[in-house]
Enzyme design. Sequence first.
Site, PDB file in Angstrom:
ATOM      1  N   GLY A 154       8.637   1.555   8.999  1.00  0.00           N
ATOM      2  CA  GLY A 154       7.563   2.469   9.369  1.00  0.00           C
ATOM      3  C   GLY A 154       7.370   2.549  10.869  1.00  0.00           C
ATOM      4  N   HIS A 159       3.893   1.472   2.446  1.00  0.00           N
ATOM      5  CA  HIS A 159       5.118   0.790   2.001  1.00  0.00           C
ATOM      6  C   HIS A 159       5.847   1.637   0.959  1.00  0.00           C
ATOM      7  CE1 HIS A 159       2.608  -2.969   2.960  1.00  0.00           C
ATOM      8  NE2 HIS A 159       3.656  -3.107   3.742  1.00  0.00           N
ATOM      9  N   SER A 206      -2.648  -0.364   6.309  1.00  0.00           N
ATOM     10  CA  SER A 206      -2.132  -1.663   6.721  1.00  0.00           C
ATOM     11  C   SER A 206      -2.620  -2.714   5.742  1.00  0.00           C
ATOM     12  CB  SER A 206      -2.638  -1.999   8.132  1.00  0.00           C
ATOM     13  OG  SER A 206      -2.415  -3.368   8.415  1.00  0.00           O
ATOM     14  N   HIS A 212       0.869  -1.182   0.000  1.00  0.00           N
ATOM     15  CA  HIS A 212       0.000   0.000   0.000  1.00  0.00           C
ATOM     16  C   HIS A 212       0.903   1.229   0.000  1.00  0.00           C
ATOM     17  CE1 HIS A 212       1.019   0.195   4.232  1.00  0.00           C
ATOM     18  NE2 HIS A 212       0.511  -1.009   4.431  1.00  0.00           N
ATOM     19  N   GLU A 213       0.259   2.393   0.028  1.00  0.00           N
ATOM     20  CA  GLU A 213       1.001   3.640  -0.091  1.00  0.00           C
ATOM     21  C   GLU A 213       2.001   3.831   1.059  1.00  0.00           C
ATOM     22  OE1 GLU A 213       0.743   5.199  -2.931  1.00  0.00           O
ATOM     23  OE2 GLU A 213       2.169   6.746  -2.289  1.00  0.00           O
TER      24      GLU A 213
END
Length: 279
Positions: A147, A37, A185, A34-35
């Site tokens: 993250g 990552h 997530s 997803h964004e």
Amino acid sequence: MRQIESIREMQEWSAGQRLAGKRLALVPTMGYLHEGHLSLVDEARRRADLVAMSIFVNPTQFGPNEDFEKYPRDLPRDRALAESRGVDVLFVPAAAEMYPPGDQTAVTVAQLSRGLCGAFRPGHFRGVATVVAKLFLIAQPHVAVFGEKDYQQLKILQRMVRDLHMPVEVVGLPTLREKEGLAMSSRNAYLSEAERMEALNISRAIAAARDAAQSGERRTAALRERALAVLAEGKNTVVQYLEIVDAGTLEPAEVLDRPARLILAVYLNGKRLIDNGPL
Ligand code: AMP
């Protein structure tokens, strides 16, 4: 973008690039990108000449009753996303090669792994530290980007590289959120529309504690109550833990007299979600 599956081939690629004077970054993931990552990839690009991303759903960090089997996987989609964001090498190892038969070696970061998620997921952070140590030895990055979404994991990995003198800089980046505040997530794929709505309480709860802190409340017990009150509005939400801890040591903080972090895990209809934020 080159896809590499063999450990030897990945090691040879990295060694060759290092010899050629290239600075290497690694972004370890479990895929279903997803964004959030991809924001790590962007930062990796800024910090290195070449970016490797690993995709590995690591069996040793899942407990026996957890979601290893049904963890979402979509390699073709991930490959397209990684390539579009400028990843140079996608490393997709096989579990059988990552964990040789009869293996006996693991990495434990003792104290930082004890509380928070570690208290409810025995062996989880041992699995994480071990697989990341392996990935560092295979991909040989100068810098690795993680993250803050997994804040305890980030602190554990920073401790690991210090303790083991690994020549890798571990960088942490802020959590990317959906417009309404839900932390991105891969596991959000498990949520129904109604559950997604209820999950907004999680970031609202963190914001409520932060607002109270900014208005001068220093007692973490009071801040904790603020956050729990927001979560209690969700009929299907069960709090596993919600703690305010020292941002560096992860030890419980009584008062806000140094950087602190609110960290929580909830079950929403049995689906486990984690989040955290600075106070
Ligand atoms: P995962 O695939 O869940 O193991 O996550 C791979 C990396 O992406 C970890 O360093 C995570 O902390 C990071 N990450 C996951 N979600 C987000 C997010 N919403 N924002 C920023 N980083 C994230």
